[in-house]
Design a protein around this motif. Structure first.
Motif, PDB file in Angstrom:
ATOM      1  N   LYS A 161       2.095   1.750  -3.560  1.00  0.00           N
ATOM      2  CA  LYS A 161       1.027   2.238  -4.434  1.00  0.00           C
ATOM      3  C   LYS A 161       0.720   3.704  -4.180  1.00  0.00           C
ATOM      4  O   LYS A 161       0.607   4.494  -5.123  1.00  0.00           O
ATOM      5  CB  LYS A 161      -0.247   1.416  -4.214  1.00  0.00           C
ATOM      6  N   SER A 162       0.571   4.088  -2.940  1.00  0.00           N
ATOM      7  CA  SER A 162       0.185   5.472  -2.631  1.00  0.00           C
ATOM      8  C   SER A 162       1.287   6.465  -2.981  1.00  0.00           C
ATOM      9  O   SER A 162       1.013   7.553  -3.470  1.00  0.00           O
ATOM     10  CB  SER A 162      -0.208   5.614  -1.162  1.00  0.00           C
ATOM     11  N   HIS A 163       2.535   6.086  -2.758  1.00  0.00           N
ATOM     12  CA  HIS A 163       3.630   7.006  -3.068  1.00  0.00           C
ATOM     13  C   HIS A 163       3.960   7.041  -4.552  1.00  0.00           C
ATOM     14  O   HIS A 163       4.436   8.055  -5.051  1.00  0.00           O
ATOM     15  CB  HIS A 163       4.847   6.685  -2.204  1.00  0.00           C
ATOM     16  N   ASP A 171       0.825  -1.210   0.000  1.00  0.00           N
ATOM     17  CA  ASP A 171       0.000   0.000   0.000  1.00  0.00           C
ATOM     18  C   ASP A 171       0.859   1.258   0.000  1.00  0.00           C
ATOM     19  O   ASP A 171       0.527   2.245  -0.658  1.00  0.00           O
ATOM     20  CB  ASP A 171      -0.943   0.008   1.198  1.00  0.00           C
TER      21      ASP A 171
END
Length: 70
Positions: free
Chosen positions: A62-64, A59
């Protein structure tokens, strides 16, 4: 600020900073990141990462990645 931090805590903090950079900038597998950052195995790193940042390594990546692409 860092004077109250143990040597072990400072080492772990530094290793996790490298892990975060690798997750953001590369597609390398977690096992390779774990080994190169001095963790016994990927499971140890995954558990510590989740405990420290309250999110999985996947996660975080993905977010970064999404933030970097904008």
């Amino acid at each position: 600020e860092f004077h109250s931090e143990s040597v072990h805590a400072a080492l772990v903090r530094t290793r996790l900073a490298v892990v975060r950079r690798e997750l953001t900038l590369t597609d390398r597998k977690f096992i390779h990141i774990a080994r190169e950052c001095g963790f016994k195995n990927a499971a140890v790193l995954k558990n510590l990462f989740r405990k420290t940042y309250d999110m999985s390594m996947r996660d975080y990546r993905k977010s970064h990645r999404a933030a970097a692409e904008q």
